[in-house]
Design a protein around this motif. Sequence first.
Motif, PDB file in Angstrom:
ATOM      1  N   HIS A  99       1.044  -1.014  -0.085  1.00  0.00           N
ATOM      2  CA  HIS A  99       0.129  -0.088   0.122  1.00  0.00           C
ATOM      3  C   HIS A  99       0.821   1.158  -0.073  1.00  0.00           C
ATOM      4  O   HIS A  99       0.337   2.303  -0.481  1.00  0.00           O
ATOM      5  CB  HIS A  99      -0.760   0.010   1.318  1.00  0.00           C
ATOM      6  CG  HIS A  99      -1.778  -1.160   1.355  1.00  0.00           C
ATOM      7  ND1 HIS A  99      -2.790  -1.461   0.610  1.00  0.00           N
ATOM      8  CD2 HIS A  99      -1.454  -2.257   2.381  1.00  0.00           C
ATOM      9  CE1 HIS A  99      -3.356  -2.780   0.842  1.00  0.00           C
ATOM     10  NE2 HIS A  99      -2.654  -3.148   2.009  1.00  0.00           N
ATOM     11  N   ALA A 100       2.051   1.113   0.356  1.00  0.00           N
ATOM     12  CA  ALA A 100       2.998   2.374   0.579  1.00  0.00           C
ATOM     13  C   ALA A 100       4.374   2.587  -0.123  1.00  0.00           C
ATOM     14  O   ALA A 100       4.845   3.613  -0.145  1.00  0.00           O
ATOM     15  CB  ALA A 100       3.100   2.634   2.373  1.00  0.00           C
ATOM     16  N   ALA A 101       4.466   1.440  -0.847  1.00  0.00           N
ATOM     17  CA  ALA A 101       5.935   1.440  -1.569  1.00  0.00           C
ATOM     18  C   ALA A 101       5.721   2.536  -2.818  1.00  0.00           C
ATOM     19  O   ALA A 101       4.741   2.629  -3.194  1.00  0.00           O
ATOM     20  CB  ALA A 101       6.052   0.256  -2.061  1.00  0.00           C
ATOM     21  N   ARG A 102       6.826   3.295  -3.040  1.00  0.00           N
ATOM     22  CA  ARG A 102       6.889   4.356  -4.046  1.00  0.00           C
ATOM     23  C   ARG A 102       6.614   3.697  -5.494  1.00  0.00           C
ATOM     24  O   ARG A 102       6.048   4.164  -6.257  1.00  0.00           O
ATOM     25  CB  ARG A 102       8.309   5.033  -4.079  1.00  0.00           C
ATOM     26  CG  ARG A 102       8.283   5.978  -2.797  1.00  0.00           C
ATOM     27  CD  ARG A 102       9.723   6.541  -2.872  1.00  0.00           C
ATOM     28  NE  ARG A 102       9.944   7.629  -1.573  1.00  0.00           N
ATOM     29  CZ  ARG A 102       9.265   8.593  -1.565  1.00  0.00           C
ATOM     30  NH1 ARG A 102       8.399   9.321  -2.285  1.00  0.00           N
ATOM     31  NH2 ARG A 102       9.446   9.405  -0.224  1.00  0.00           N
ATOM     32  N   GLN A 103       7.023   2.315  -5.715  1.00  0.00           N
ATOM     33  CA  GLN A 103       6.994   1.686  -6.675  1.00  0.00           C
ATOM     34  C   GLN A 103       6.111   0.481  -6.356  1.00  0.00           C
ATOM     35  O   GLN A 103       6.282  -0.176  -5.247  1.00  0.00           O
ATOM     36  CB  GLN A 103       8.128   1.259  -7.399  1.00  0.00           C
ATOM     37  CG  GLN A 103       9.207   2.272  -7.935  1.00  0.00           C
ATOM     38  CD  GLN A 103      10.151   2.007  -8.739  1.00  0.00           C
ATOM     39  OE1 GLN A 103      10.652   0.972  -8.590  1.00  0.00           O
ATOM     40  NE2 GLN A 103      10.493   2.712  -9.760  1.00  0.00           N
ATOM     41  N   ARG A 309      -6.797  -3.638   7.345  1.00  0.00           N
ATOM     42  CA  ARG A 309      -6.856  -2.295   8.205  1.00  0.00           C
ATOM     43  C   ARG A 309      -5.645  -1.444   7.803  1.00  0.00           C
ATOM     44  O   ARG A 309      -5.732  -0.096   7.925  1.00  0.00           O
ATOM     45  CB  ARG A 309      -6.514  -2.922   9.551  1.00  0.00           C
ATOM     46  CG  ARG A 309      -6.332  -1.809  10.740  1.00  0.00           C
ATOM     47  CD  ARG A 309      -6.535  -2.350  12.032  1.00  0.00           C
ATOM     48  NE  ARG A 309      -5.483  -3.293  12.404  1.00  0.00           N
ATOM     49  CZ  ARG A 309      -4.410  -2.893  13.076  1.00  0.00           C
ATOM     50  NH1 ARG A 309      -4.180  -1.519  13.396  1.00  0.00           N
ATOM     51  NH2 ARG A 309      -3.591  -3.688  13.583  1.00  0.00           N
ATOM     52  N   LEU A 310      -4.537  -1.967   7.655  1.00  0.00           N
ATOM     53  CA  LEU A 310      -3.314  -0.921   7.135  1.00  0.00           C
ATOM     54  C   LEU A 310      -3.488  -0.196   5.811  1.00  0.00           C
ATOM     55  O   LEU A 310      -3.124   0.823   5.643  1.00  0.00           O
ATOM     56  CB  LEU A 310      -2.050  -1.639   7.334  1.00  0.00           C
ATOM     57  CG  LEU A 310      -1.677  -2.284   8.737  1.00  0.00           C
ATOM     58  CD1 LEU A 310      -0.364  -3.178   8.709  1.00  0.00           C
ATOM     59  CD2 LEU A 310      -1.555  -1.060   9.604  1.00  0.00           C
ATOM     60  N   GLY A 311      -4.148  -1.084   4.823  1.00  0.00           N
ATOM     61  CA  GLY A 311      -4.227  -0.157   3.541  1.00  0.00           C
ATOM     62  C   GLY A 311      -5.191   0.617   3.799  1.00  0.00           C
ATOM     63  O   GLY A 311      -5.125   1.891   3.159  1.00  0.00           O
ATOM     64  N   LEU A 319       0.151   8.129   2.875  1.00  0.00           N
ATOM     65  CA  LEU A 319       1.725   7.776   3.048  1.00  0.00           C
ATOM     66  C   LEU A 319       2.438   6.985   1.919  1.00  0.00           C
ATOM     67  O   LEU A 319       1.842   6.238   1.029  1.00  0.00           O
ATOM     68  CB  LEU A 319       1.881   6.810   4.361  1.00  0.00           C
ATOM     69  CG  LEU A 319       1.659   7.396   5.700  1.00  0.00           C
ATOM     70  CD1 LEU A 319       1.868   6.500   6.743  1.00  0.00           C
ATOM     71  CD2 LEU A 319       2.439   8.756   5.971  1.00  0.00           C
ATOM     72  N   THR A 320       3.754   7.239   1.797  1.00  0.00           N
ATOM     73  CA  THR A 320       4.603   6.556   0.958  1.00  0.00           C
ATOM     74  C   THR A 320       5.583   6.334   1.838  1.00  0.00           C
ATOM     75  O   THR A 320       6.210   6.911   2.609  1.00  0.00           O
ATOM     76  CB  THR A 320       5.191   7.126  -0.349  1.00  0.00           C
ATOM     77  OG1 THR A 320       5.329   8.321  -0.098  1.00  0.00           O
ATOM     78  CG2 THR A 320       3.706   7.498  -1.512  1.00  0.00           C
ATOM     79  N   GLN A 321       6.350   5.248   1.659  1.00  0.00           N
ATOM     80  CA  GLN A 321       7.657   4.649   2.155  1.00  0.00           C
ATOM     81  C   GLN A 321       8.721   5.553   1.843  1.00  0.00           C
ATOM     82  O   GLN A 321       8.832   5.831   0.648  1.00  0.00           O
ATOM     83  CB  GLN A 321       7.850   3.143   2.301  1.00  0.00           C
ATOM     84  CG  GLN A 321       6.807   2.318   3.057  1.00  0.00           C
ATOM     85  CD  GLN A 321       7.107   0.906   2.702  1.00  0.00           C
ATOM     86  OE1 GLN A 321       7.562   0.354   1.524  1.00  0.00           O
ATOM     87  NE2 GLN A 321       7.139   0.093   4.000  1.00  0.00           N
TER      88      GLN A 321
END
Length: 322
Positions: A99-103, A309-311, A319-321
């Motif tokens: 859900h949060a990775a830039r790619q 839940r985290l998604g 957010l992005t990591q």
Amino acid sequence: MMIDRRALLAACAAVPTLARGQGVRGTTKMIVPYGAGNITDQVARVFVDALAARGGRQLVVDNQPGAGGTLGAYNLVRAPADGSTLGMVSAAALTIAPHAARQAVRYDPFTDLIPAAGVYVSSAYLAVNAALPVTNLAELVAYARARPADNPLFYCSPGNATVPHLNIETLRRGLDFPAQHVPYRTSAAANTDLLANRVQMTMDSASITVPHMKAGTLRPIAYNGTQRSADFPDIPTFREAAPDVPMLNAWSGLFFPKGTPAPIVQAASVEFLATVNDPAFAEKMPLGVAPFPLDPAELATHIRRDNERLGRLIGEIGLTQD
């Protein structure tokens, strides 16, 4: 856990050629998608020794760090599906990175990996700099609300969309108090500023915070274990202090690549869970870490629950990591 006896007998017959692997000297490669010294790497090495001590298969740790654990997870997905390769993958690569990775990650956590067993779960303390005039969660919330807008309560983490960040953000939203996130590249860097009171709050791993809490420079406020910690028995769990706020625990499990024959996975699961449940394994866990003996179905359910839940949370925050 329900396992078909005929399938299990077939699996045991296959172990020497498949589940024990096709590598050098009949070893099975275990990909650990993190560097040496990482908490998952530490547990992986304890697990390898505990498994061998029980007369189990020989595992060889293959550290493949990069991209927050997603590189090693992707390499596991591409590994031969013959029982010769498995991986110890943590929650972040399965429930946060998608859900949060830039790619976009190059695997599906639900279909590309086959759960074999849960291995460990870690618990953390919400801790503040000891200079803060707060001793419990209610006082912390009141203190944060009373701070001026131009000088808010700051909390640190080892990066955006990490478990410490998401936990405090969950708590902040659940209890409705203001606090400003300050991401760092490492836990060590965050801790330096925390001890200097440049930031005031954290929820990093116990190995980071406990030594300073025992020294009196940090103060524990709440604990996200299932029961109170023996180290700080007066500190309530979040289930006691904030029962309506669902806190997150970091965890890790063992997985095979998609296509690995079911009898191989079933036989391995029995062997792995016996090791995770062995008191000798628990005795050697790092600080703040406990065995997490989930069978394949339970682990799959846990992944889906955390993922959903985290998604939702990551989407709401945007957010992005790092």
